[in-house]
Design an enzyme around this catalytic site. Structure first.
Site, PDB file in Angstrom:
ATOM      1  N   HIS A   1      11.232   0.652 -10.228  1.00  0.00           N
ATOM      2  CA  HIS A   1      11.910   0.877  -8.820  1.00  0.00           C
ATOM      3  C   HIS A   1      12.145  -0.029  -7.868  1.00  0.00           C
ATOM      4  CE1 HIS A   1       8.699   1.081  -5.527  1.00  0.00           C
ATOM      5  NE2 HIS A   1       8.000   0.817  -6.704  1.00  0.00           N
TER       6      HIS A   1
ATOM      7  N   GLN B   1       7.951  -8.269  -7.557  1.00  0.00           N
ATOM      8  CA  GLN B   1       8.937  -8.242  -6.559  1.00  0.00           C
ATOM      9  C   GLN B   1       9.872  -9.666  -7.205  1.00  0.00           C
ATOM     10  OE1 GLN B   1      10.111  -7.116  -3.819  1.00  0.00           O
ATOM     11  NE2 GLN B   1       8.562  -5.703  -3.651  1.00  0.00           N
TER      12      GLN B   1
ATOM     13  N   THR C   1       1.672  -0.831  -9.909  1.00  0.00           N
ATOM     14  CA  THR C   1       0.202  -0.966  -9.565  1.00  0.00           C
ATOM     15  C   THR C   1      -0.412  -0.544 -10.774  1.00  0.00           C
ATOM     16  OG1 THR C   1       0.577   0.112  -7.402  1.00  0.00           O
ATOM     17  CG2 THR C   1      -1.890   0.359  -8.329  1.00  0.00           C
TER      18      THR C   1
ATOM     19  N   ASN D   1       5.397  -9.993  -1.723  1.00  0.00           N
ATOM     20  CA  ASN D   1       6.413  -8.843  -1.398  1.00  0.00           C
ATOM     21  C   ASN D   1       6.770  -8.670   0.124  1.00  0.00           C
ATOM     22  OD1 ASN D   1       3.350  -8.293  -1.540  1.00  0.00           O
ATOM     23  ND2 ASN D   1       4.002  -6.349  -0.472  1.00  0.00           N
TER      24      ASN D   1
ATOM     25  N   THR E   1       1.165  10.606 -22.425  1.00  0.00           N
ATOM     26  CA  THR E   1       2.434  10.541 -22.864  1.00  0.00           C
ATOM     27  C   THR E   1       3.540   9.969 -22.022  1.00  0.00           C
ATOM     28  OG1 THR E   1       1.965  12.867 -23.301  1.00  0.00           O
ATOM     29  CG2 THR E   1       4.368  12.629 -23.343  1.00  0.00           C
TER      30      THR E   1
ATOM     31  N   CYS F   1       3.117   0.155   0.642  1.00  0.00           N
ATOM     32  CA  CYS F   1       1.785   0.904   0.100  1.00  0.00           C
ATOM     33  C   CYS F   1       0.803   0.867   1.311  1.00  0.00           C
ATOM     34  CB  CYS F   1       1.251   0.131  -1.039  1.00  0.00           C
ATOM     35  SG  CYS F   1       2.374   0.052  -2.525  1.00  0.00           S
TER      36      CYS F   1
END
Length: 381
Positions: free
Chosen positions: A200, A178, A70, A150, A236, A324
């Site tokens: 992921h 995807q 995202t 997706n 970071t 989502c």
């Protein structure tokens, strides 16, 4: 459990987990620190950047690490649009984009004075490059069209769309979240200006993503607070997740073609079994141009929520579309754009397979669909 929701997320690959472990324990330094612990962390991030760049056919400095797909899509669309606003404030996105792109475009429209054109799709779920050519204007700066959807798995004509943009001097970003690991993806190979990926989705850790940005293309940051990632994305770096993403990407790219060849027959077997028990079921998306792992099926007259709950009770993990949008009672914007009736769109199940999916899983899932559908029919009678 039969897990057929790989488009939502994938299990962490053992190789990615092993690569991450040292940076979750002893090597916990901040990569911006100048002491030995920080230098080890910085070396790990730099090495991961080099490895991911090699997989993508990119240069290391073209890789911007983000906190996920995202953020990468937000940065790709909004960062390009803002950096090139002096040229114009017209952007083009497809009607079937993930909300990471659609909502970013809406923000630019509502709060920053951009004009947004939505590209329609045909009933098979594809964008027409000729239509794109007609809507690009002199003040168009960015076009964003996803590589593969997706929800339906439909693969877009990215090379043709990019060619249109290149001819008009317009930047082209693609949400490849995807696509990576399922389709060949090489930086610049199809004329792209930028693309986004998320770890992921290809057996890497959650919380890591990347934007590939072609060399020399200006990008405005979308967050503020530091000079990390060559001043393109402050914060970071998540060292462990970045290292895991690079390890997962190497495996995903190496076995993508093999996976596609194995999963496509399983997808067709699943569809054939569903159609046998549910003859009124409708397949969404052109199967000739869809990802090998994805099957999107509507069950007219059924209750979508009850379908998902019933399959869950049967031990089958599936979804109605984008993970989502869980909890949304609205029909899929993707299916609506394809001309599917709202009531039918609400009665839709997405099956998405992965590394561990077997023929036994497919047969078990199809049998569960038949049982749940029969129960719904009996209750409605």
């Amino acid at each position: 459990m039969i897990y057929l929701d790989h488009n939502a997320t994938t299990p962490l690959a053992p190789g990615a987990r092993d690569a991450m472990l040292p940076f979750l324990d002893g090597d916990f330094g901040n990569p911006s620190s100048i002491h030995a612990a920080g230098r080890r962390a910085r070396a790990a991030v730099d090495d991961a950047r080099d490895r991911l760049a090699a997989v993508l056919g990119a240069k290391a400095h073209e890789i911007v690490f983000t906190g996920g797909g995202t953020e990468a899509c937000n940065l790709g669309l909004m960062g390009l649009a803002r950096a090139h606003a002096p040229r114009g404030k017209h952007i083009v996105v497809s009607a079937i984009e993930h909300h990471a792109v659609l909502h970013a475009a809406e923000y630019l429209q509502h709060f920053e004075g951009y004009e947004v054109t939505l590209l329609p799709v045909d009933r098979g779920g594809a964008v027409d490059p000729e239509f794109l050519a007609r809507v690009i204007r002199k003040d168009t700066t960015v076009v964003s069209v996803m590589h593969a959807n997706n929800e339906t798995g439909v693969v877009q004509p990215v090379a043709e769309l990019a060619a249109v943009c290149r001819e008009r001097g317009v930047f082209f970003h693609s949400d490849a979240v995807q696509a990576f690991g399922k389709l060949p993806l090489r930086a610049g190979a199809e004329g792209l200006s930028a693309f986004s990926i998320a770890a992921h989705k290809f057996y890497g850790p959650k919380g890591a993503g990347a934007l590939w940005l072609g060399a020399g293309i200006a990008l405005a940051r979308t967050a503020h607070g530091g000079s990390h990632e060559n001043s393109r994305r402050p914060g970071t770096e998540n060292v462990a997740a970045i290292v895991g993403m690079a390890a997962a990407a190497e495996v995903a790219a190496a076995r993508g073609a093999e996976d596609a060849a194995r999963l496509a027959p399983l997808r067709e077997r699943l569809w054939a079994l569903i159609r046998e028990s549910c003859p009124h079921a409708v397949r969404n998306g052109d199967p000739a141009r869809s990802l090998a792992n994805t099957l999107n099926v509507s069950f007219p007259g059924a209750d979508g929520e009850s379908l998902l709950m019933g399959l869950d009770l049967e031990g089958v993990c599936v979804s109605s579309g984008s993970a989502c949008m869980v909890g949304s009672i609205q029909p899929s914007h993707v299916l609506i754009a394809m001309g599917v009736e709202p009531a039918v769109a609400l009665a839709t199940v997405r099956f998405s397979m992965g590394h561990g999916t077997t023929e036994r899983d497919v047969e078990g899932a199809a049998a569960a669909v038949a049982r749940v559908a029969r129960l719904q029919h009996a209750m409605a009678a």
